[in-house]
Scaffold this motif. Structure first.
Motif, PDB file in Angstrom:
ATOM      1  N   ASP A 136       0.637  -1.141  -0.043  1.00 34.19           N
ATOM      2  CA  ASP A 136      -0.046  -0.004  -0.131  1.00 34.19           C
ATOM      3  C   ASP A 136       0.839   1.205  -0.075  1.00 34.19           C
ATOM      4  N   ARG A 137       2.068   1.156   0.728  1.00 32.73           N
ATOM      5  CA  ARG A 137       2.839   2.380   0.827  1.00 32.73           C
ATOM      6  C   ARG A 137       3.543   2.766  -0.398  1.00 32.73           C
ATOM      7  N   LYS A 138       3.764   1.572  -1.085  1.00 35.70           N
ATOM      8  CA  LYS A 138       4.637   1.857  -2.401  1.00 35.70           C
ATOM      9  C   LYS A 138       3.542   2.263  -3.504  1.00 35.70           C
ATOM     10  N   LEU A 139       2.301   2.086  -3.440  1.00 38.60           N
ATOM     11  CA  LEU A 139       1.273   2.674  -4.343  1.00 38.60           C
ATOM     12  C   LEU A 139       0.555   3.978  -4.161  1.00 38.60           C
ATOM     13  N   GLY A 140       0.811   4.104  -2.691  1.00 39.63           N
ATOM     14  CA  GLY A 140       0.490   5.726  -2.085  1.00 39.63           C
ATOM     15  C   GLY A 140      -1.041   5.748  -1.388  1.00 39.63           C
ATOM     16  N   GLY A 141      -1.486   4.059  -1.113  1.00 38.89           N
ATOM     17  CA  GLY A 141      -2.715   4.159  -0.492  1.00 38.89           C
ATOM     18  C   GLY A 141      -3.270   2.860  -0.877  1.00 38.89           C
ATOM     19  N   LEU A 142      -4.821   2.856  -0.668  1.00 39.99           N
ATOM     20  CA  LEU A 142      -5.356   1.809  -0.429  1.00 39.99           C
ATOM     21  C   LEU A 142      -6.036   1.482  -2.022  1.00 39.99           C
ATOM     22  N   THR A 143      -5.824   0.334  -2.765  1.00 43.88           N
ATOM     23  CA  THR A 143      -6.748  -0.088  -3.809  1.00 43.88           C
ATOM     24  C   THR A 143      -8.001  -0.618  -3.478  1.00 43.88           C
ATOM     25  N   LEU A 144      -8.995  -0.650  -4.580  1.00 45.06           N
ATOM     26  CA  LEU A 144     -10.019  -1.351  -4.057  1.00 45.06           C
ATOM     27  C   LEU A 144     -10.123  -2.817  -3.517  1.00 45.06           C
ATOM     28  N   SER A 145      -9.268  -3.726  -4.117  1.00 48.99           N
ATOM     29  CA  SER A 145      -9.065  -4.923  -3.443  1.00 48.99           C
ATOM     30  C   SER A 145      -8.431  -4.780  -2.089  1.00 48.99           C
ATOM     31  N   ARG A 146      -7.704  -3.928  -1.740  1.00 45.22           N
ATOM     32  CA  ARG A 146      -7.304  -3.771  -0.299  1.00 45.22           C
ATOM     33  C   ARG A 146      -8.381  -3.218   0.695  1.00 45.22           C
ATOM     34  N   TYR A 147      -9.007  -2.254   0.294  1.00 37.98           N
ATOM     35  CA  TYR A 147     -10.245  -1.876   0.895  1.00 37.98           C
ATOM     36  C   TYR A 147     -11.367  -2.820   1.115  1.00 37.98           C
ATOM     37  N   GLN A 148     -11.453  -3.794   0.133  1.00 39.92           N
ATOM     38  CA  GLN A 148     -12.312  -4.896   0.192  1.00 39.92           C
ATOM     39  C   GLN A 148     -11.895  -5.670   1.584  1.00 39.92           C
ATOM     40  N   GLU A 149     -10.824  -6.247   1.341  1.00 43.72           N
ATOM     41  CA  GLU A 149      -9.827  -6.808   2.468  1.00 43.72           C
ATOM     42  C   GLU A 149      -9.997  -6.421   3.685  1.00 43.72           C
ATOM     43  N   LEU A 150      -9.745  -5.085   4.146  1.00 38.59           N
ATOM     44  CA  LEU A 150      -9.844  -4.387   5.307  1.00 38.59           C
ATOM     45  C   LEU A 150     -11.440  -4.182   5.543  1.00 38.59           C
ATOM     46  N   PHE A 151     -12.044  -4.000   4.657  1.00 40.56           N
ATOM     47  CA  PHE A 151     -13.624  -3.936   5.131  1.00 40.56           C
ATOM     48  C   PHE A 151     -14.286  -5.196   5.740  1.00 40.56           C
ATOM     49  N   ALA A 152     -13.716  -6.522   5.340  1.00 40.89           N
ATOM     50  CA  ALA A 152     -14.116  -7.790   5.711  1.00 40.89           C
ATOM     51  C   ALA A 152     -13.374  -7.963   7.231  1.00 40.89           C
ATOM     52  N   LEU A 153     -12.235  -7.440   7.236  1.00 40.92           N
ATOM     53  CA  LEU A 153     -11.566  -7.587   8.540  1.00 40.92           C
ATOM     54  C   LEU A 153     -12.191  -6.508   9.422  1.00 40.92           C
ATOM     55  N   PHE A 154     -12.476  -5.344   9.213  1.00 39.07           N
ATOM     56  CA  PHE A 154     -13.415  -4.521  10.199  1.00 39.07           C
ATOM     57  C   PHE A 154     -14.669  -5.269  10.468  1.00 39.07           C
ATOM     58  N   LEU A 155     -15.239  -5.863   9.672  1.00 41.24           N
ATOM     59  CA  LEU A 155     -16.456  -6.509  10.281  1.00 41.24           C
ATOM     60  C   LEU A 155     -16.487  -7.882  11.105  1.00 41.24           C
ATOM     61  N   GLY A 156     -15.429  -8.595  10.614  1.00 43.27           N
ATOM     62  CA  GLY A 156     -15.020  -9.860  11.041  1.00 43.27           C
ATOM     63  C   GLY A 156     -14.192  -9.768  12.639  1.00 43.27           C
ATOM     64  N   ASP A 157     -13.198  -9.055  12.641  1.00 44.01           N
ATOM     65  CA  ASP A 157     -12.174  -9.346  13.525  1.00 44.01           C
ATOM     66  C   ASP A 157     -12.419  -8.320  14.754  1.00 44.01           C
ATOM     67  N   THR A 158     -12.908  -8.665  16.120  1.00 43.94           N
ATOM     68  CA  THR A 158     -13.295  -7.816  17.085  1.00 43.94           C
ATOM     69  C   THR A 158     -12.467  -7.576  18.102  1.00 43.94           C
ATOM     70  N   SER A 159     -11.118  -8.043  17.711  1.00 45.80           N
ATOM     71  CA  SER A 159      -9.896  -7.744  18.540  1.00 45.80           C
ATOM     72  C   SER A 159      -9.506  -6.121  18.472  1.00 45.80           C
ATOM     73  N   GLU A 160      -9.119  -5.827  19.626  1.00 43.08           N
ATOM     74  CA  GLU A 160      -8.743  -4.323  19.855  1.00 43.08           C
ATOM     75  C   GLU A 160      -7.340  -3.936  18.895  1.00 43.08           C
ATOM     76  N   ASP A 161      -6.627  -5.025  18.326  1.00 47.06           N
ATOM     77  CA  ASP A 161      -5.712  -4.778  17.330  1.00 47.06           C
ATOM     78  C   ASP A 161      -5.840  -5.027  15.867  1.00 47.06           C
ATOM     79  N   CYS A 162      -7.258  -4.923  15.661  1.00 44.28           N
ATOM     80  CA  CYS A 162      -7.798  -5.385  14.360  1.00 44.28           C
ATOM     81  C   CYS A 162      -7.098  -4.408  13.431  1.00 44.28           C
ATOM     82  N   PRO A 163      -6.207  -4.975  12.354  1.00 42.00           N
ATOM     83  CA  PRO A 163      -5.538  -4.173  11.241  1.00 42.00           C
ATOM     84  C   PRO A 163      -6.537  -3.287  10.713  1.00 42.00           C
TER      85      PRO A 163
END
Length: 134
Positions: free
Chosen positions: A97-124
């Motif tokens: 992501d840093r090399k690209l300068g941000g989040l692509t759609l596929s990375r955003y989708q991955e993070l969105f799924a993590l946001f919904l599914g990972d309830t830990s306090e250290d969720c990426p």
């Protein structure tokens, strides 16, 4: 759009009254998305997530950069220093992501799924929508 609404109604209108309450929507998201990979989300949810990314990607270059992330955040919250938003954005980025300068759609989708599914306090993905407090 009608087919998307029908899918949402099937997933969330538990009492079949033709309306979806906040509680019904939250339960539908929990049933349909929590703990699942993005590819396993219902089509309606994937369409919503993709549309949301495209709204944030103001310059339509396929990458959500820090300026776009800032703009999205300040529309929804008040912060005293922009650094708080920048820190939240940087916490989402991996080396690619840093090399690209941000989040692509596929990375955003991955993070969105993590946001919904990972309830830990250290969720990426805990800062996907800004520097939200737990």
């Amino acid at each position: 759009m009608m087919s998307l609404w029908e899918e949402i109604a099937q997933l969330a209108d538990f009492d079949k009254d033709g309306m979806i309450s906040v509680d019904e929507f939250k339960q539908a998201v929990k049933n349909s998305c929590v703990g699942k990979k993005y590819e396993d989300f219902p089509q309606a949810m994937r369409a919503f997530i993709e549309a949301n990314f495209r709204m944030i990607d103001i310059n339509s270059d396929g990458v959500m950069g820090v300026e776009e992330y800032r703009y999205d955040c300040v529309q929804r919250m008040v912060v005293e220093e922009i650094k708080v938003i920048d820190d939240a954005f940087n916490s989402l980025l991996n080396d690619d992501d840093r090399k690209l300068g941000g989040l692509t759609l596929s990375r955003y989708q991955e993070l969105f799924a993590l946001f919904l599914g990972d309830t830990s306090e250290d969720c990426p993905a805990k800062h996907l929508f800004g520097p939200l407090e737990l």
